[in-house]
Design a protein around this motif. Structure first.
Motif, PDB file in Angstrom:
ATOM      1  N   GLY A  59       0.359  -1.486   0.069  1.00 39.51           N
ATOM      2  CA  GLY A  59      -0.356   0.265  -0.162  1.00 39.51           C
ATOM      3  C   GLY A  59       1.042   1.359   0.249  1.00 39.51           C
ATOM      4  N   GLY A  60       1.821   1.118   0.717  1.00 40.64           N
ATOM      5  CA  GLY A  60       3.052   2.697   0.818  1.00 40.64           C
ATOM      6  C   GLY A  60       3.115   2.382  -0.769  1.00 40.64           C
ATOM      7  N   LEU A  61       3.534   1.444  -1.040  1.00 37.77           N
ATOM      8  CA  LEU A  61       4.977   1.734  -2.383  1.00 37.77           C
ATOM      9  C   LEU A  61       3.529   1.829  -3.724  1.00 37.77           C
ATOM     10  CD1 LEU A  61       6.342  -1.359  -2.267  1.00 37.77           C
ATOM     11  CD2 LEU A  61       7.771   0.518  -1.758  1.00 37.77           C
ATOM     12  N   GLN A  62       2.267   1.626  -3.310  1.00 40.22           N
ATOM     13  CA  GLN A  62       1.354   2.421  -4.194  1.00 40.22           C
ATOM     14  C   GLN A  62       1.683   3.821  -4.273  1.00 40.22           C
ATOM     15  OE1 GLN A  62      -1.707  -0.463  -2.771  1.00 40.22           O
ATOM     16  NE2 GLN A  62      -2.271  -0.532  -5.407  1.00 40.22           N
ATOM     17  N   PRO A 110      12.864  10.734   5.671  1.00 41.50           N
ATOM     18  CA  PRO A 110      13.234   9.853   7.065  1.00 41.50           C
ATOM     19  C   PRO A 110      11.437   8.697   7.128  1.00 41.50           C
ATOM     20  CG  PRO A 110      12.118  11.426   7.450  1.00 41.50           C
ATOM     21  CD  PRO A 110      12.308  11.931   6.205  1.00 41.50           C
ATOM     22  N   ASP A 111      11.161   8.312   6.427  1.00 42.75           N
ATOM     23  CA  ASP A 111       9.934   7.982   6.618  1.00 42.75           C
ATOM     24  C   ASP A 111       9.527   7.424   5.104  1.00 42.75           C
ATOM     25  OD1 ASP A 111       8.159   9.234   7.337  1.00 42.75           O
ATOM     26  OD2 ASP A 111       8.622   9.085   9.031  1.00 42.75           O
ATOM     27  N   THR A 112       7.693   6.290   5.418  1.00 41.09           N
ATOM     28  CA  THR A 112       6.836   6.125   4.081  1.00 41.09           C
ATOM     29  C   THR A 112       6.292   7.838   3.905  1.00 41.09           C
ATOM     30  OG1 THR A 112       7.165   4.560   3.975  1.00 41.09           O
ATOM     31  CG2 THR A 112       5.517   4.807   2.685  1.00 41.09           C
ATOM     32  N   PHE A 230      -9.832   1.813  -3.330  1.00 38.32           N
ATOM     33  CA  PHE A 230      -9.219   0.681  -3.953  1.00 38.32           C
ATOM     34  C   PHE A 230      -7.435   0.611  -3.522  1.00 38.32           C
ATOM     35  CE2 PHE A 230     -10.657   2.314  -7.955  1.00 38.32           C
ATOM     36  CZ  PHE A 230     -11.439   0.710  -8.407  1.00 38.32           C
ATOM     37  N   ILE A 231      -6.402   1.302  -3.245  1.00 41.27           N
ATOM     38  CA  ILE A 231      -5.651   0.362  -2.259  1.00 41.27           C
ATOM     39  C   ILE A 231      -6.046  -0.015  -0.989  1.00 41.27           C
ATOM     40  CG2 ILE A 231      -3.757   1.395  -0.965  1.00 41.27           C
ATOM     41  CD1 ILE A 231      -3.053   3.497  -3.200  1.00 41.27           C
ATOM     42  N   GLU A 232      -6.916   0.806   0.490  1.00 38.98           N
ATOM     43  CA  GLU A 232      -7.374   0.760   0.845  1.00 38.98           C
ATOM     44  C   GLU A 232      -7.846  -0.888   0.779  1.00 38.98           C
ATOM     45  OE1 GLU A 232      -6.122   1.160   3.750  1.00 38.98           O
ATOM     46  OE2 GLU A 232      -5.029   2.425   3.316  1.00 38.98           O
ATOM     47  N   GLY A 233      -9.121  -1.000   0.418  1.00 34.60           N
ATOM     48  CA  GLY A 233      -9.722  -2.170  -0.019  1.00 34.60           C
ATOM     49  C   GLY A 233      -9.245  -3.165  -0.545  1.00 34.60           C
ATOM     50  N   GLY A 234      -7.848  -3.082  -1.057  1.00 33.58           N
ATOM     51  CA  GLY A 234      -6.766  -4.453  -1.385  1.00 33.58           C
ATOM     52  C   GLY A 234      -6.154  -4.063  -0.189  1.00 33.58           C
ATOM     53  N   ARG A 235      -6.182  -3.818   0.867  1.00 31.65           N
ATOM     54  CA  ARG A 235      -5.271  -3.854   1.886  1.00 31.65           C
ATOM     55  C   ARG A 235      -6.356  -4.707   3.472  1.00 31.65           C
ATOM     56  NH1 ARG A 235      -0.815   0.422   3.973  1.00 31.65           N
ATOM     57  NH2 ARG A 235      -2.697   1.183   4.390  1.00 31.65           N
ATOM     58  N   ILE A 429      -4.947  -6.159  -6.663  1.00 32.41           N
ATOM     59  CA  ILE A 429      -4.961  -7.640  -6.654  1.00 32.41           C
ATOM     60  C   ILE A 429      -4.087  -8.072  -6.540  1.00 32.41           C
ATOM     61  CG2 ILE A 429      -5.189  -8.822  -9.098  1.00 32.41           C
ATOM     62  CD1 ILE A 429      -7.007  -6.485 -10.051  1.00 32.41           C
ATOM     63  N   ALA A 430      -3.229  -7.766  -7.241  1.00 34.79           N
ATOM     64  CA  ALA A 430      -1.548  -9.281  -6.633  1.00 34.79           C
ATOM     65  C   ALA A 430      -1.051  -8.915  -5.123  1.00 34.79           C
ATOM     66  CB  ALA A 430      -0.236  -7.817  -6.981  1.00 34.79           C
ATOM     67  N   GLY A 431      -1.461  -7.330  -4.134  1.00 37.63           N
ATOM     68  CA  GLY A 431      -0.926  -8.056  -2.383  1.00 37.63           C
ATOM     69  C   GLY A 431       0.684  -8.143  -2.463  1.00 37.63           C
ATOM     70  N   GLN A 432       0.975  -8.193  -1.635  1.00 42.61           N
ATOM     71  CA  GLN A 432       2.435  -8.152  -1.085  1.00 42.61           C
ATOM     72  C   GLN A 432       3.265  -9.894  -2.189  1.00 42.61           C
ATOM     73  OE1 GLN A 432       3.032  -5.312   1.269  1.00 42.61           O
ATOM     74  NE2 GLN A 432       4.440  -6.077   1.183  1.00 42.61           N
ATOM     75  N   PRO A 433       4.685  -8.687  -2.809  1.00 45.96           N
ATOM     76  CA  PRO A 433       5.392 -10.136  -2.648  1.00 45.96           C
ATOM     77  C   PRO A 433       6.260 -10.965  -2.145  1.00 45.96           C
ATOM     78  CG  PRO A 433       6.439  -7.375  -3.065  1.00 45.96           C
ATOM     79  CD  PRO A 433       5.201  -7.770  -2.709  1.00 45.96           C
ATOM     80  N   ASP A 434       5.854 -10.212  -0.526  1.00 47.75           N
ATOM     81  CA  ASP A 434       6.325 -11.977   0.173  1.00 47.75           C
ATOM     82  C   ASP A 434       6.415 -13.013   0.353  1.00 47.75           C
ATOM     83  OD1 ASP A 434       4.173 -10.882   1.118  1.00 47.75           O
ATOM     84  OD2 ASP A 434       5.215 -10.772   3.579  1.00 47.75           O
ATOM     85  N   GLY A 435       4.840 -13.074  -0.258  1.00 48.23           N
ATOM     86  CA  GLY A 435       4.310 -14.217  -0.689  1.00 48.23           C
ATOM     87  C   GLY A 435       4.020 -14.370  -2.391  1.00 48.23           C
TER      88      GLY A 435
END
Length: 475
Positions: A59-62, A110-112, A230-235, A429-435
């Protein structure tokens, strides 16, 4: 005594000062335009490093990408009118200064949260800068043929920014870290600011329209609320209270925007008379779909190449060159083809070729070699290279000549809006790439969904885009 940057800036505000040569004006305006478009693509290749460095999730990267795109889309139309009213030179100088300040803040974030805010500032500067560069070039070249050649060079420089973004971004990220992709803008902006002040003459204020502040605020609220939903709905899920509030705000902003624009008539940011032309609406809808599919898929593609296939940032940038190079090479070819046979055939052909490339990405597994990726990238890029000049030409050709500048601005806004929404949807739709398993399924769904949208857009183009280009804007 030698000129200093401050003395040049003080002298620049004088309306009687002598302008620089047209070539020097063209060079400086092209540099500003290049920077604006470079930041559309240069950030994507650094997203995994930004996520690691600042602890940012998907979400932050989006928001890092969309903060820039939303500000650019929201202010594009208004900044053109501001240039007409207050002078394009003043607006361009302001845009350069704001863009430079935003770039510095991004590099030091210093932060997102600070990075996202700084990206919004960058986008505001880009929106102030972009329309004015073309207006200033037009005034610097009064001869029709010379102006056409200058605008062609301006467009060519913009096309080169797209393949340069991933390549330069990858090299800087690997060598110096992700902050370098923002900090490199600062010295370039300073030079461009000083040179612009020295060589550009201020424009007059003929035919200045009143700024549509309600339209700008309501349009910005609509884009922000839609993207947030859209961003918060995915999260958080589509039923989350914050998502429902965002949807409600978006619907209210859309209704308010429609009422406000109808009341303002020809002074509206989006004049209703233009929106009653089906071919014009189709051209802008297709432009929005083009960027929705391209930038949305690109967002998850760069995460796939680095987080799933473990490429370095530079190798990921090199990998997508077959996608971006055709945009620079084929834009002039597509423009000439469109001028001869109209926008319909190049647009339909471009959409279907790009759709084939996007569909091929669904074959790319975690261990897919470049032999699988290359044809997908190449077809996707060739299709977009044919499509881009066609949809811009169609938008301009379907309105009266005196509205051509506004039509082009609306088309550009539609593209930026589509891109911002596409990134929000693709990330959701894609979600986190850590999975890797879930992300890979989401990546394939994004690619196939984008391909489907392109096919639907091809049907729309076949039905509504002009088969020939009428010089009166009625074709």
């Amino acid at each position: 005594m030698a000129d200093t940057p401050m003395s040049l800036l003080r002298r620049a505000v004088s309306p009687t000062r002598r302008a620089g040569s047209p070539r020097s004006v063209l060079l400086v305006m092209c540099a500003g335009y290049f920077l604006v478009l470079l930041d559309v693509t240069i950030v994507n290749v650094a997203l995994p490093r930004i996520g690691d460095g600042l602890g940012a999730g998907i979400g932050g990267l989006q928001w890092v990408v969309d903060g820039y795109a939303l500000a650019l889309a929201s202010l594009m139309l208004t900044s053109g009118a501001a240039g007409d009213r207050y002078g394009h030179k003043r607006v361009v100088l302001t845009g350069l200064a704001v863009f430079g300040a935003g770039s510095l803040a991004c590099g030091l974030a210093p932060d997102t949260t600070v990075l996202i805010a700084a990206r919004v500032v960058q986008g505001v500067g880009a929106a102030l800068l972009l329309p004015g560069t073309l207006a200033i070039i037009g005034r610097a070249f009064p001869d029709d043929r010379a102006r056409a050649r200058a605008i062609g060079l301006w467009a060519g420089v913009g096309s080169l920014a797209l393949p340069a973004g991933p390549l330069l971004g990858g090299a800087l990220t690997d060598a110096l870290g992700w902050r370098a992709i923002f900090l490199v803008n600062v010295p370039i902006v300073l030079v461009a600011l000083v040179l612009s002040a020295a060589v550009v003459r201020e424009s007059g204020h003929e035919r200045a329209r009143r700024l549509d502040v309600p339209g700008m605020l309501l349009g910005g609220a609509l884009l922000l609320a839609t993207t947030y939903a859209f961003i918060e709905g995915g999260r958080s899920g589509t039923g989350a209270p914050r998502v429902l509030v965002a949807v409600t705000v978006a619907v209210a902003a859309l209704a308010g925007l429609a009422v406000a624009e109808l009341r303002r008539g020809d002074d509206a940011m989006l004049p209703p008379a233009l929106l009653r032309r089906p071919a014009f609406d189709a051209a802008n809808a297709i432009a929005g779909i083009m960027n929705l599919g391209t930038l949305g898929t690109l967002f998850v593609l760069m995460l796939f190449l680095q987080s799933v296939q473990h490429r370095t940032a530079l190798l990921a940038g090199l990998a997508v060159l077959p996608l971006f190079a055709p945009l620079a090479v084929l834009a002039p070819v597509g423009g000439r083809l469109t001028s001869r046979i109209g926008a319909r055939v190049p647009a339909v052909l471009g959409l279907l070729v790009a759709a084939a490339g996007l569909a091929l990405l669904a074959r790319a597994g975690a261990d897919a070699g470049y032999a699988v990726l290359f044809p997908a990238f190449l077809l996707w890029g060739v299709g977009c290279g044919l499509l881009t000049p066609a949809v811009v030409a169609a938008a301009v050709a379907t309105v009266p000549r005196e509205r051509a500048g506004l039509a082009s601005a609306v088309n550009n806004t539609a593209r930026q809006t589509g891109g911002a929404i596409g990134i929000a949807v693709a990330g959701a739709i894609a979600g986190q790439p850590d999975g890797p398993g879930r992300f890979l399924r989401g990546f394939h769904a994004v690619a196939l969904g984008s391909a489907g949208l392109y096919v639907a857009a091809a049907v729309l183009a076949l039905a509504l885009l002009p088969g020939g280009l009428s010089p009166t804007g009625d074709g």
